[in-house]
Design a protein around this motif. Sequence first.
Motif, PDB file in Angstrom:
ATOM      1  N   ALA A 103      -0.542   4.437  -2.320  1.00  0.00           N
ATOM      2  CA  ALA A 103      -1.958   4.804  -2.289  1.00  0.00           C
ATOM      3  C   ALA A 103      -2.335   5.508  -0.995  1.00  0.00           C
ATOM      4  CB  ALA A 103      -2.820   3.557  -2.450  1.00  0.00           C
ATOM      5  N   GLN A 116      -6.642   5.156  -6.801  1.00  0.00           N
ATOM      6  CA  GLN A 116      -5.870   5.734  -5.698  1.00  0.00           C
ATOM      7  C   GLN A 116      -4.374   5.469  -5.821  1.00  0.00           C
ATOM      8  OE1 GLN A 116      -7.911   3.735  -2.545  1.00  0.00           O
ATOM      9  NE2 GLN A 116      -9.637   5.121  -2.593  1.00  0.00           N
ATOM     10  N   VAL A 117      -3.962   4.880  -6.914  1.00  0.00           N
ATOM     11  CA  VAL A 117      -2.547   4.582  -7.122  1.00  0.00           C
ATOM     12  C   VAL A 117      -1.788   5.890  -7.310  1.00  0.00           C
ATOM     13  CG1 VAL A 117      -0.917   3.465  -8.711  1.00  0.00           C
ATOM     14  CG2 VAL A 117      -3.033   2.294  -8.055  1.00  0.00           C
ATOM     15  N   ASP A 118      -0.611   5.952  -6.717  1.00  0.00           N
ATOM     16  CA  ASP A 118       0.282   7.113  -6.816  1.00  0.00           C
ATOM     17  C   ASP A 118      -0.347   8.393  -6.274  1.00  0.00           C
ATOM     18  OD1 ASP A 118       2.345   5.580  -7.886  1.00  0.00           O
ATOM     19  OD2 ASP A 118       1.696   5.935  -9.941  1.00  0.00           O
ATOM     20  N   THR A 119      -1.008   8.290  -5.122  1.00  0.00           N
ATOM     21  CA  THR A 119      -1.646   9.465  -4.514  1.00  0.00           C
ATOM     22  C   THR A 119      -1.074   9.821  -3.147  1.00  0.00           C
ATOM     23  OG1 THR A 119      -3.387   8.072  -3.554  1.00  0.00           O
ATOM     24  CG2 THR A 119      -3.850   9.093  -5.706  1.00  0.00           C
ATOM     25  N   ASN A 120      -0.164   9.012  -2.591  1.00  0.00           N
ATOM     26  CA  ASN A 120       0.324   9.313  -1.243  1.00  0.00           C
ATOM     27  C   ASN A 120       1.480  10.313  -1.265  1.00  0.00           C
ATOM     28  OD1 ASN A 120       2.678   7.832  -1.781  1.00  0.00           O
ATOM     29  ND2 ASN A 120       2.183   6.161  -0.385  1.00  0.00           N
ATOM     30  N   PHE A 148      -6.890  -0.700  -4.881  1.00  0.00           N
ATOM     31  CA  PHE A 148      -6.293   0.633  -5.023  1.00  0.00           C
ATOM     32  C   PHE A 148      -6.739   1.352  -6.293  1.00  0.00           C
ATOM     33  CE2 PHE A 148      -3.166  -1.883  -2.515  1.00  0.00           C
ATOM     34  CZ  PHE A 148      -3.410  -1.266  -1.309  1.00  0.00           C
ATOM     35  N   PHE A 198       2.064   0.595  -4.473  1.00  0.00           N
ATOM     36  CA  PHE A 198       0.921   1.289  -5.055  1.00  0.00           C
ATOM     37  C   PHE A 198       0.871   2.763  -4.648  1.00  0.00           C
ATOM     38  CE2 PHE A 198      -0.293  -3.195  -4.999  1.00  0.00           C
ATOM     39  CZ  PHE A 198      -0.542  -3.357  -6.340  1.00  0.00           C
ATOM     40  N   GLN A 204      -9.768   0.015   2.084  1.00  0.00           N
ATOM     41  CA  GLN A 204      -8.805  -0.808   1.353  1.00  0.00           C
ATOM     42  C   GLN A 204      -8.563  -2.136   2.063  1.00  0.00           C
ATOM     43  OE1 GLN A 204      -5.666   2.071   1.269  1.00  0.00           O
ATOM     44  NE2 GLN A 204      -6.455   3.078  -0.561  1.00  0.00           N
ATOM     45  N   ARG A 254       0.843  -1.206   0.000  1.00  0.00           N
ATOM     46  CA  ARG A 254       0.000   0.000   0.000  1.00  0.00           C
ATOM     47  C   ARG A 254       0.872   1.247   0.000  1.00  0.00           C
ATOM     48  NH1 ARG A 254      -2.356   3.759   3.645  1.00  0.00           N
ATOM     49  NH2 ARG A 254      -4.476   4.325   3.038  1.00  0.00           N
TER      50      ARG A 254
END
Length: 143
Positions: A67, A131-135, A128, A65, A74, A61
């Motif tokens: 995310a 929501q991938v590549d959002t953190n 995910f 990802f 999730q 996570r």
Amino acid sequence: MASEKRKEFFRFIKFALFSASAGIIEILSFTLLNEFTGWGYWACYLPALVLSVVWNFTLNRRYAFRAEGSYARQMLLAFLFYLVFTPASTLLGDWLADTVGWNEYLVTALNMIANFVLEFLYDRFVVFRGQVDTNDIARKKAS
């Protein structure tokens, strides 16, 4: 387009490496329980699977990802995957190891391979999704 394919390739590699570390946790846990408890296949497999799932989900996570989004949602989606995978793999594994007589380590390895492939696809396109590549890691890399 080429950069997206490259990004997905590296995402898969990260997922594979974290999954390998989870696999080590699973096989070590399984081995300890199998060799030192005298328990049947399922009683050794289930705790080992749970340990590896928690480890794998948490690292993937955050790093594969990358995310954000609702952790609870999730985790619930991941739980739903294992609600199906765990009984199916446990019952099939128990039947193959204890009834048919297959080697329990071979059965565990086959379960781990199936888990790896199915979990990547499920995580990427269900857990995910969107929501991938959002953190924070992804945002720092993008800036």
